[in-house]
Write a protein that holds these residues in place. Structure first.
Motif, PDB file in Angstrom:
ATOM      1  N   VAL A 118       7.743   6.088 -12.245  1.00 38.77           N
ATOM      2  CA  VAL A 118       7.255   6.204 -10.764  1.00 38.77           C
ATOM      3  C   VAL A 118       7.303   4.895  -9.878  1.00 38.77           C
ATOM      4  CG1 VAL A 118       6.080   8.400 -11.149  1.00 38.77           C
ATOM      5  CG2 VAL A 118       4.950   6.302 -10.984  1.00 38.77           C
ATOM      6  N   VAL A 119       7.022   3.909 -10.595  1.00 39.88           N
ATOM      7  CA  VAL A 119       7.221   2.263  -9.933  1.00 39.88           C
ATOM      8  C   VAL A 119       8.718   2.324  -9.708  1.00 39.88           C
ATOM      9  CG1 VAL A 119       7.037  -0.051 -10.140  1.00 39.88           C
ATOM     10  CG2 VAL A 119       5.065   1.516 -10.584  1.00 39.88           C
TER      11      VAL A 119
ATOM     12  N   ALA B  47       0.769  -1.122   0.078  1.00 38.36           N
ATOM     13  CA  ALA B  47      -0.039  -0.015   0.271  1.00 38.36           C
ATOM     14  C   ALA B  47       0.963   1.179   0.088  1.00 38.36           C
ATOM     15  CB  ALA B  47      -0.852  -0.029   1.275  1.00 38.36           C
ATOM     16  N   GLY B  48       1.986   1.318   0.676  1.00 38.33           N
ATOM     17  CA  GLY B  48       2.808   2.363   0.794  1.00 38.33           C
ATOM     18  C   GLY B  48       3.793   2.440  -0.571  1.00 38.33           C
ATOM     19  N   PHE B  49       3.893   1.586  -1.077  1.00 43.49           N
ATOM     20  CA  PHE B  49       4.563   1.530  -2.341  1.00 43.49           C
ATOM     21  C   PHE B  49       3.693   1.863  -3.289  1.00 43.49           C
ATOM     22  CE2 PHE B  49       5.577  -0.771  -6.463  1.00 43.49           C
ATOM     23  CZ  PHE B  49       7.018  -0.507  -6.467  1.00 43.49           C
ATOM     24  N   THR B  50       2.378   1.569  -3.373  1.00 42.00           N
ATOM     25  CA  THR B  50       1.342   1.979  -4.415  1.00 42.00           C
ATOM     26  C   THR B  50       1.231   3.652  -4.102  1.00 42.00           C
ATOM     27  OG1 THR B  50       0.500   0.011  -4.649  1.00 42.00           O
ATOM     28  CG2 THR B  50      -0.790   1.628  -5.152  1.00 42.00           C
ATOM     29  N   ALA B  51       1.032   3.895  -2.885  1.00 40.23           N
ATOM     30  CA  ALA B  51       0.744   5.346  -2.707  1.00 40.23           C
ATOM     31  C   ALA B  51       1.957   6.344  -3.063  1.00 40.23           C
ATOM     32  CB  ALA B  51       0.656   5.461  -1.143  1.00 40.23           C
ATOM     33  N   LEU B  52       3.257   5.813  -2.780  1.00 39.15           N
ATOM     34  CA  LEU B  52       4.322   6.648  -3.125  1.00 39.15           C
ATOM     35  C   LEU B  52       4.320   6.723  -4.657  1.00 39.15           C
ATOM     36  CD1 LEU B  52       6.893   8.361  -2.270  1.00 39.15           C
ATOM     37  CD2 LEU B  52       8.079   6.079  -2.164  1.00 39.15           C
TER      38      LEU B  52
ATOM     39  N   VAL C 164       1.289  -1.678 -14.669  1.00 34.95           N
ATOM     40  CA  VAL C 164       0.098  -1.895 -15.546  1.00 34.95           C
ATOM     41  C   VAL C 164      -1.223  -1.190 -14.665  1.00 34.95           C
ATOM     42  CG1 VAL C 164      -1.433  -3.577 -16.387  1.00 34.95           C
ATOM     43  CG2 VAL C 164       0.895  -3.797 -16.593  1.00 34.95           C
ATOM     44  N   ILE C 165      -1.398  -1.335 -13.370  1.00 34.21           N
ATOM     45  CA  ILE C 165      -2.463  -0.984 -12.522  1.00 34.21           C
ATOM     46  C   ILE C 165      -2.550   0.404 -12.534  1.00 34.21           C
ATOM     47  CG2 ILE C 165      -3.355  -0.827 -10.112  1.00 34.21           C
ATOM     48  CD1 ILE C 165      -2.432  -3.744  -9.819  1.00 34.21           C
ATOM     49  N   ILE C 166      -1.358   1.249 -12.500  1.00 25.55           N
ATOM     50  CA  ILE C 166      -1.344   2.529 -12.299  1.00 25.55           C
ATOM     51  C   ILE C 166      -1.677   3.284 -13.626  1.00 25.55           C
ATOM     52  CG2 ILE C 166       0.219   4.508 -12.222  1.00 25.55           C
ATOM     53  CD1 ILE C 166       1.513   3.038  -9.737  1.00 25.55           C
ATOM     54  N   ALA C 167      -1.001   2.550 -14.825  1.00 29.87           N
ATOM     55  CA  ALA C 167      -1.319   3.086 -15.954  1.00 29.87           C
ATOM     56  C   ALA C 167      -2.834   2.821 -16.544  1.00 29.87           C
ATOM     57  CB  ALA C 167      -0.320   2.324 -17.074  1.00 29.87           C
TER      58      ALA C 167
END
Length: 153
Positions: free
Chosen positions: A85-86, A16-21, A69-72
């Motif tokens: 960013v990832v 979750a922290g990785f995704t949020a960052l 992929v999820i972010i894009a």
């Protein structure tokens, strides 16, 4: 305590922290329900990959690519920017793990082998970087202008 449960105790906040960052770096507003859901999903996928007889480290590559992929697809962030960013978040996570582990090993005077033998202690040593990732995400999101309509999902 069950090692699978311990993995998720540390894995979900870390993902979750990785995704949020990653999202904060991309200028996407932080929507915590979505971030926790993505973190849970990534943690489950990583757990499943780690459970298979693949080379160690493959779970990190697969998790990072899945996050891209999820972010894009879930936001209006381009694929190259999602990758960037990832990648930056992954470098920050690796740096935090190294700094925190080295600092705590020196502080509590334990060696790596002793910590690896104690699953609970190993899990607890992983929680500070998850907290720091979350704090970094909140700080970056606070000072970086985000675009309100970046989410697609």
């Amino acid at each position: 305590m069950n090692s699978s449960l311990l993995f998720f105790v540390q894995g979900i906040p870390e993902m979750a922290g990785f995704t949020a960052l990653s999202l904060a770096l991309a200028g996407v507003p932080l929507r915590w329900g979505r971030i926790v859901a993505i973190g849970l999903f990534l943690a489950v996928v990583i757990f499943l990959i780690r459970s298979l007889p693949f080379a160690f480290g493959l779970h990190m590559i697969a998790g990072a690519l899945l996050a891209v992929v999820i972010i894009a697809k879930g936001t209006s962030v381009s694929l190259p920017k999602s990758f960037l960013v990832v990648f930056v978040s992954g470098i920050i996570l690796a740096f935090l793990e190294w700094i925190i582990h080295e600092s705590l090993f020196a502080l509590i005077r334990l060696n790596l082998q002793t910590v690896l033998e104690n699953e609970l202690l190993w899990t607890l040593l992983g929680l500070p970087q998850a907290v720091i990732l979350l704090l970094l995400a909140v700080l970056i999101a606070r000072f970086r202008k985000s675009v309100p309509d970046k989410w697609r999902i």
